[in-house]
Design a protein around this motif. Structure first.
Motif, PDB file in Angstrom:
ATOM      1  N   ASP A 336      67.777  17.079  22.798  1.00 18.68           N
ATOM      2  CA  ASP A 336      69.192  17.459  22.778  1.00 18.68           C
ATOM      3  C   ASP A 336      69.485  18.656  23.685  1.00 18.68           C
ATOM      4  OD1 ASP A 336      69.738  15.410  21.044  1.00 18.68           O
ATOM      5  OD2 ASP A 336      69.655  16.667  19.235  1.00 18.68           O
ATOM      6  N   ASN A 337      68.478  19.485  23.956  1.00 16.92           N
ATOM      7  CA  ASN A 337      68.710  20.642  24.830  1.00 16.92           C
ATOM      8  C   ASN A 337      68.573  20.287  26.311  1.00 16.92           C
ATOM      9  OD1 ASN A 337      65.968  20.391  25.226  1.00 16.92           O
ATOM     10  ND2 ASN A 337      65.438  22.427  24.446  1.00 16.92           N
ATOM     11  N   GLY A 338      68.377  19.011  26.610  1.00 14.03           N
ATOM     12  CA  GLY A 338      68.336  18.554  27.992  1.00 14.03           C
ATOM     13  C   GLY A 338      66.971  18.539  28.617  1.00 14.03           C
ATOM     14  N   THR A 339      65.945  19.022  27.910  1.00  9.57           N
ATOM     15  CA  THR A 339      64.597  19.035  28.479  1.00  9.57           C
ATOM     16  C   THR A 339      63.840  17.776  28.075  1.00  9.57           C
ATOM     17  OG1 THR A 339      63.629  20.218  26.604  1.00  9.57           O
ATOM     18  CG2 THR A 339      64.549  21.548  28.401  1.00  9.57           C
ATOM     19  N   LEU A 340      62.787  17.473  28.817  1.00  9.65           N
ATOM     20  CA  LEU A 340      61.953  16.301  28.551  1.00  9.65           C
ATOM     21  C   LEU A 340      60.698  16.717  27.807  1.00  9.65           C
ATOM     22  CD1 LEU A 340      62.189  14.455  31.993  1.00  9.65           C
ATOM     23  CD2 LEU A 340      63.202  13.706  29.833  1.00  9.65           C
ATOM     24  N   LYS A 341      60.393  16.017  26.723  1.00  4.07           N
ATOM     25  CA  LYS A 341      59.195  16.278  25.937  1.00  4.07           C
ATOM     26  C   LYS A 341      58.192  15.147  26.156  1.00  4.07           C
ATOM     27  CE  LYS A 341      59.313  15.556  21.465  1.00  4.07           C
ATOM     28  NZ  LYS A 341      59.575  15.728  20.027  1.00  4.07           N
ATOM     29  N   PRO A 342      57.017  15.452  26.687  1.00  9.29           N
ATOM     30  CA  PRO A 342      56.008  14.393  26.841  1.00  9.29           C
ATOM     31  C   PRO A 342      55.598  13.847  25.474  1.00  9.29           C
ATOM     32  CG  PRO A 342      55.422  16.343  28.118  1.00  9.29           C
ATOM     33  CD  PRO A 342      56.552  16.742  27.216  1.00  9.29           C
ATOM     34  N   LEU A 343      55.502  12.522  25.411  1.00  7.92           N
ATOM     35  CA  LEU A 343      55.114  11.856  24.166  1.00  7.92           C
ATOM     36  C   LEU A 343      53.698  11.311  24.218  1.00  7.92           C
ATOM     37  CD1 LEU A 343      58.328   9.717  23.587  1.00  7.92           C
ATOM     38  CD2 LEU A 343      57.750  11.871  22.441  1.00  7.92           C
ATOM     39  N   ALA A 344      53.338  10.723  25.350  1.00  9.04           N
ATOM     40  CA  ALA A 344      52.029  10.087  25.461  1.00  9.04           C
ATOM     41  C   ALA A 344      51.688   9.880  26.930  1.00  9.04           C
ATOM     42  CB  ALA A 344      52.017   8.742  24.731  1.00  9.04           C
ATOM     43  N   ILE A 345      50.406   9.938  27.231  1.00  7.01           N
ATOM     44  CA  ILE A 345      49.880   9.635  28.564  1.00  7.01           C
ATOM     45  C   ILE A 345      48.855   8.523  28.418  1.00  7.01           C
ATOM     46  CG2 ILE A 345      48.461  10.486  30.471  1.00  7.01           C
ATOM     47  CD1 ILE A 345      49.742  13.242  30.009  1.00  7.01           C
ATOM     48  N   GLU A 346      49.044   7.462  29.163  1.00  2.00           N
ATOM     49  CA  GLU A 346      48.097   6.344  29.167  1.00  2.00           C
ATOM     50  C   GLU A 346      47.310   6.388  30.477  1.00  2.00           C
ATOM     51  OE1 GLU A 346      48.228   1.536  28.426  1.00  2.00           O
ATOM     52  OE2 GLU A 346      49.785   2.450  29.657  1.00  2.00           O
ATOM     53  N   LEU A 347      45.989   6.457  30.362  1.00  2.00           N
ATOM     54  CA  LEU A 347      45.103   6.446  31.523  1.00  2.00           C
ATOM     55  C   LEU A 347      44.337   5.142  31.521  1.00  2.00           C
ATOM     56  CD1 LEU A 347      43.694  10.103  31.394  1.00  2.00           C
ATOM     57  CD2 LEU A 347      45.688   9.248  32.646  1.00  2.00           C
ATOM     58  N   SER A 348      44.360   4.444  32.653  1.00  2.00           N
ATOM     59  CA  SER A 348      43.804   3.089  32.722  1.00  2.00           C
ATOM     60  C   SER A 348      42.805   2.958  33.857  1.00  2.00           C
ATOM     61  CB  SER A 348      44.926   2.059  32.924  1.00  2.00           C
ATOM     62  OG  SER A 348      45.879   2.132  31.891  1.00  2.00           O
ATOM     63  N   LEU A 349      41.784   2.144  33.611  1.00  2.00           N
ATOM     64  CA  LEU A 349      40.785   1.777  34.616  1.00  2.00           C
ATOM     65  C   LEU A 349      40.729   0.262  34.727  1.00  2.00           C
ATOM     66  CD1 LEU A 349      37.865   4.191  33.635  1.00  2.00           C
ATOM     67  CD2 LEU A 349      39.275   4.330  35.701  1.00  2.00           C
ATOM     68  N   PRO A 350      40.318  -0.263  35.876  1.00  2.00           N
ATOM     69  CA  PRO A 350      40.117  -1.706  35.977  1.00  2.00           C
ATOM     70  C   PRO A 350      39.024  -2.157  35.001  1.00  2.00           C
ATOM     71  CG  PRO A 350      40.050  -0.672  38.143  1.00  2.00           C
ATOM     72  CD  PRO A 350      40.011   0.432  37.143  1.00  2.00           C
ATOM     73  N   HIS A 351      39.154  -3.355  34.475  1.00  2.00           N
ATOM     74  CA  HIS A 351      38.158  -3.869  33.528  1.00  2.00           C
ATOM     75  C   HIS A 351      36.806  -3.982  34.217  1.00  2.00           C
ATOM     76  CE1 HIS A 351      36.217  -6.364  30.527  1.00  2.00           C
ATOM     77  NE2 HIS A 351      37.224  -6.093  29.713  1.00  2.00           N
ATOM     78  N   PRO A 352      35.742  -3.535  33.597  1.00  2.20           N
ATOM     79  CA  PRO A 352      34.420  -3.565  34.259  1.00  2.20           C
ATOM     80  C   PRO A 352      33.949  -4.975  34.614  1.00  2.20           C
ATOM     81  CG  PRO A 352      34.207  -2.980  31.928  1.00  2.20           C
ATOM     82  CD  PRO A 352      35.662  -2.913  32.249  1.00  2.20           C
TER      83      PRO A 352
END
Length: 736
Positions: A336-352
């Protein structure tokens, strides 16, 4: 030697007798330091010669000279006549045709005086050249070539790079042709030049150590980057992490999340299932009481999505390069104050087991303390690595430097200097081809600084070519870009025809004002010369310019249906506005924050050397006792800061002779008074925008994203700047 070839009658006009400058030494006080003013006397017969429209100059000395301008005083029945030159004039023996400069009166092709017409046409023929031979520094030829000069296969296969442009696999904008001989094994190689020397000369004796406590004396070896100038640790906060997506050096990627979980657009037949693995349970408790569906409906969820760009290259990057990194997605919530709050970061690699099996992904959520807090800081660093690479290769190099070069070439080949659109666009092309050529020498070439410092390494330019497949010229207009990313919606009742869904979005707020000012100026200018759509359609030079730009300059996209047809005044106004926006404000927004934000490497690391620590390994255990050491071991190694920081310090500087938006190199750039008055109104509008920016930057309670925890006022789209690392100012052109 100078002579004036234009008379009132005859197809080519009658030349005056030549006048000679016989003494290089003058006692005349220079207008500017380093400049010299000379006086030359002509015998003039008004009945015989009429009003001169051009002059021919022959340099009979052994050295070249830079001719800035010439002014005829007291022309009978006319007064002053100005000739804006701004060109090197080499010894006459170097030229196959005369050097000619035209007076500052603009003419559409059909309105050109008969005595000037052939000179106008001949000059364009000279500038186009014949497409053959090696071009020397004195050759005044603009022509097209593929990016076949990045590799150096004679040094070995590891230095070979694919040709960019001319294929469906690697489409690319064209560059300026040089005509150099190919290497023995194919391709071209440029010599190393002055940009490399400038970079190496700026490297201090000791390397900048990115001490996370930021109290190390070595920081003084460079100017202190703004991101740590006021607060040594604010860069680490989640609020600053999100704010920089709206007001940092790379505010052009964030988009609104419109479906959950985020979906991939990669071909599942090749890459398997690439959709996000973020679950509702992982983020729903952080949405201020809203559900995910409610948050999407109320435009509260946003994503910084680097996944699809990087994943097709990631297996090769992590195998062949000295880096270990991920493809990333970051979800954020608009508070509501106009700022962005990070919720989650997804880090991905190609399947081995192979690309067709999709990804192996892990999701990280915010923690403040302990090992989990250190892991979260590392997750943000991997995102920053992705963002830094995409910023440098795509948002900066491809979408400003590379895409504008064909406009420079086509304009010089097809629009006479007498053409009003040439006069309009010329300031926005200053030094662009030069800086791009230098970049191909030492920055984006094989083994160059970009490959040494950014995570895609040898795949850097290849990745930018794949992204160019999706480049659409009309979408480079700021309103269209904001709508495409979902951060704005069309709204006819709003000032700019759109409504921002993040009201405190400094890049978009200031950018819309700048873009509107540019468009208003362009509209008045174009409507002065083009009284109807019919005039646009019958302008032969304009139509050849637009056709060549599409079919040659951006030839790999010549069949795209989205190109404006250039049949109406509105299409001309929109196209010129977008061109000027790319060359000036867009480039400023993604370039001059490089050092303020990236000069401190932990804030914007350029590559990572190892994967995320996992429970049970030594790095994970070390996180418990020395998390900063693990952080530094994970991100950029020492050689890269040495080159990278020196480079971005150089690229972030405004030169002393920079001309900013609303400035021209001469007040007599055109003779027509209405465009001159409109240009003054444009300057006044830019001044008003500056006042508004300063006012908003001072209101920290209402506009939290304009300075944020690191206390950097958003000034990258402040129209005027100053020499050095000012972090503000919009140069007219892509010149650094």
């Amino acid at each position: 030697m100078l002579s004036f070839p234009f008379a009132a009658n005859g197809l080519e006009g009658k030349r005056s007798n030549p006048a000679y400058l016989e003494n290089w030494i003058t006692n005349t006080t220079p207008i500017i330091a380093g400049e010299t003013t000379f006086s030359i006397t002509f015998d003039w017969d008004d009945d015989e010669f009429g009003v001169p429209g051009a002059f021919i100059i022959k340099n009979l000395h052994i050295n070249e000279l830079f001719l800035k301008s010439l002014t005829l005083e007291d022309v009978p029945n006319h007064g002053k006549i100005h000739f804006i030159c701004n060109s090197w004039v080499y010894p006459a023996s170097k030229y196959k045709s005369d050097r000619i400069f035209f007076a500052n009166q603009a003419y559409l092709p059909s309105e050109t005086p008969e005595s000037s017409r052939k000179y106008r046409e001949d000059e364009l023929v000279t500038l186009r050249g014949d497409g053959t031979g090696k071009l020397e520094e004195w050759d005044r030829v603009y022509d097209y070539a593929y990016y076949n000069d990045l590799g150096d296969p004679d040094k070995g296969n590891e230095y070979a790079r694919p040709v960019l442009g001319g294929s469906s696999e690697y489409p690319y904008p064209r560059r300026g042709r040089t005509g150099r001989e190919p290497t023995k094994t194919g391709g071209f190689k440029l010599p190393r030049g002055p940009l490399l020397k400038a970079i190496t000369d700026s490297i201090p004796l000791e390397i900048l150590k990115p001490n996370l406590q930021t109290d190390d004396e070595d920081l003084l070896k460079y100017p202190i980057p703004q991101v740590i100038h006021e607060d040594k640790s604010a860069w680490r906060t989640d609020e600053e992490f999100g704010r920089e997506m709206l007001a940092g050096v790379h505010p052009v990627i964030i988009s609104r999340l419109q479906e959950f979980p985020p979906k991939s657009k990669l071909d599942p037949n090749i890459y398997g299932n690439q959709d996000s693995t973020i679950t509702r349970d992982q983020i729903e408790d952080e949405l201020d009481g809203l559900t995910i569906d409610e948050s999407i409906k109320t435009n509260k969820l946003f994503v910084l999505n680097h996944h699809d760009i990087i994943m097709p290259f990631l297996r090769r990057i992590n195998t062949a390069a000295n880096t270990k990194t991920y493809a990333s997605r970051t979800l954020l919530f608009l508070q509501d104050n106009g700022t962005l709050k990070p919720l989650a970061i997804e880090l991905s690699l190609p399947h081995p087991d192979g690309d067709q099996f999709g990804t192996v992904s892990k999701v990280y959520t915010p923690f403040e303390h302990g090992v989990e807090g250190s892991i979260w800081q590392l997750a943000k660093a991997y995102v920053a690595v992705n963002d830094t690479g995409i910023h440098a290769l795509i948002s900066h190099w491809l979408n400003t430097h590379a895409v504008i070069e064909p406009f420079v070439i086509a304009t010089n080949r097809q629009l006479s200097v007498l053409h009003p659109i040439h006069k309009l666009l010329l300031p926005h092309f200053r030094d662009t081809m030069n800086i791009n050529a230098l970049a191909r020498q030492v920055l984006i070439n094989s083994g160059g600084i970009i490959e040494l410092t950014l995570f895609p390494a040898k795949y850097s330019m290849e990745m930018s070519a794949v992204v160019y497949k999706d480049w659409i010229f009309p979408e480079q207009a700021l309103p269209a870009d904001l709508i495409k990313r979902g951060v704005a919606i069309e709204d006819s009742s709003s000032q700019h025809g759109i409504r921002l869904l993040i009201q405190d979005y400094p890049y978009a707020v200031d950018g819309l004002e700048i873009r509107s000012a540019i468009k208003s100026w362009v509209a008045v200018y174009c409507n002065f010369y083009y009284k109807s759509d019919d005039v646009v359609q019958k302008d032969t030079e304009l139509q050849c310019w637009w056709k060549e730009l599409r079919e040659e300059g951006h030839g790999d996209k010549k069949d795209e249906p989205w190109w404006p047809k250039m049949q109406t005044r509105q299409e001309l106004i929109d196209s010129c506005t977008t061109t000027m926006w790319i060359a000036s404000a867009l480039h400023a927004a993604v370039n001059f924050g490089l050092y303020p934000y990236g000069g401190f490497l932990p804030n914007r690391p350029t590559l990572s050397r190892s994967f995320m620590p996992e429970p049970g390994n030594a790095e994970y255990e070390e996180l418990k006792t020395n998390p900063d050491k693990v952080f530094l071991k994970t991100i950029t190694p020492q050689l890269q800061p040495l080159l990278g920081i020196s480079l971005i310090e150089l690229l972030s500087r405004h030169a002393s002779d920079t001309l900013y938006l609303g400035q021209r190199d001469s007040p007599e750039w055109t003779k027509d008074q209405e465009p001159l008055l409109a240009f003054e109104r444009f300057r006044k509008k830019l001044s008003d925008i500056e006042d508004r920016i300063m006012q908003m930057n001072g209101d920290h309670q209402k506009w939290k994203n304009r300075s944020g925890p690191v206390k950097i006022p958003y000034s990258l789209l402040f129209p005027t700047g100053e020499e050095g690392l000012a972090g503000k100012g919009i140069p007219n052109s892509v010149s650094i």
